[in-house]
Design a protein around this motif. Structure first.
Motif, short mmCIF file in Angstrom:
data_model
loop_
_atom_site.label_atom_id
_atom_site.label_comp_id
_atom_site.label_asym_id
_atom_site.label_seq_id
_atom_site.Cartn_x
_atom_site.Cartn_y
_atom_site.Cartn_z
N GLY A 31 -52.49 -14.78 0.68
CA GLY A 31 -53.83 -14.75 1.23
C GLY A 31 -53.79 -14.13 2.61
O GLY A 31 -52.76 -13.60 3.04
N TYR A 44 -58.58 -16.93 3.92
CA TYR A 44 -59.02 -16.18 2.74
C TYR A 44 -57.92 -16.24 1.68
O TYR A 44 -57.09 -15.33 1.59
N THR A 46 -56.22 -15.63 -1.75
CA THR A 46 -56.47 -14.60 -2.77
C THR A 46 -55.58 -14.83 -3.98
O THR A 46 -54.63 -15.61 -3.93
N ILE A 59 -51.70 -8.45 -2.50
CA ILE A 59 -53.14 -8.68 -2.50
C ILE A 59 -53.80 -7.39 -2.97
O ILE A 59 -53.47 -6.30 -2.50
N SER A 60 -54.73 -7.51 -3.90
CA SER A 60 -55.37 -6.31 -4.45
C SER A 60 -56.16 -5.58 -3.35
O SER A 60 -56.62 -6.20 -2.39
N ASP A 63 -59.60 -7.07 -2.79
CA ASP A 63 -59.60 -8.26 -1.94
C ASP A 63 -59.38 -7.88 -0.48
O ASP A 63 -60.05 -8.40 0.42
N ARG A 66 -62.53 -6.41 1.04
CA ARG A 66 -63.54 -7.46 1.24
C ARG A 66 -63.19 -8.29 2.48
O ARG A 66 -64.04 -8.57 3.33
N ILE A 67 -61.92 -8.67 2.60
CA ILE A 67 -61.50 -9.49 3.73
C ILE A 67 -61.58 -8.69 5.03
O ILE A 67 -62.06 -9.18 6.05
#
Ligand SMILES: [Zn+2]
Length: 139
Positions: A31, A44, A46, A59-60, A63, A66-67
């Motif tokens: 995350g 966050y 993930t 982490i994609s 994601d 977005r973060i």
């Protein structure tokens, strides 16, 4: 050279992070935390998008974007965190290869002493793969 640094994590967020990595066990869990002036303000958690999540964590891009956009709202910094289910809380060779590209701080939890509680260490990894350890303070 990077000066030593401190990452301060409110206990409530730290507990959230622990719950996330425990839920991911025996895979690696990952995350991002958002920080302002070294103080963590948001967690966050993930999904782990790695092909072999027992061995690595990724982490994609979706994601991360977005973060990134959310952290940007409060001018924060992103700190990447993940767990090592069986090994020490130190960046692996592969972690270092990835970290060199991103330039994030890396906070790593180790669950190697399970059922003892996981412990966390934080590192800055420079573009040459140099590793500097900071200090984690749960406040
Ligand atoms: Zn790792």
């Amino acid at each position: 050279m990077v000066d030593s640094f401190v990452v301060r994590i409110p206990e409530s967020l730290y507990k959230e992070m622990l719950a996330h990595i425990e839920a991911g066990y025996p895979d690696e869990a990952c995350g991002v935390i958002g920080s302002v002036d070294g103080q963590v303000v948001k967690n966050y958690p993930t999904a782990n998008a790695a092909e072999h999540p027992d061995d690595f964590s990724i982490i994609s891009d979706a994601d991360l974007i977005r973060i990134y956009n959310d952290v940007d709202e409060y001018d924060g910094d992103m700190i990447y965190y993940h767990s090592h289910p069986r090994s020490e809380a130190y960046p692996s060779a592969r972690d270092i290869e990835w970290a060199k590209r991103g330039g994030y701080l890396y906070l790593i939890f180790s669950l190697q002493y399970r059922p003892e509680p996981p412990y966390a260490r934080v590192f800055q990894i420079d573009q040459n793969g140099g590793v500097t350890e900071g200090k984690v303070e749960v406040i």
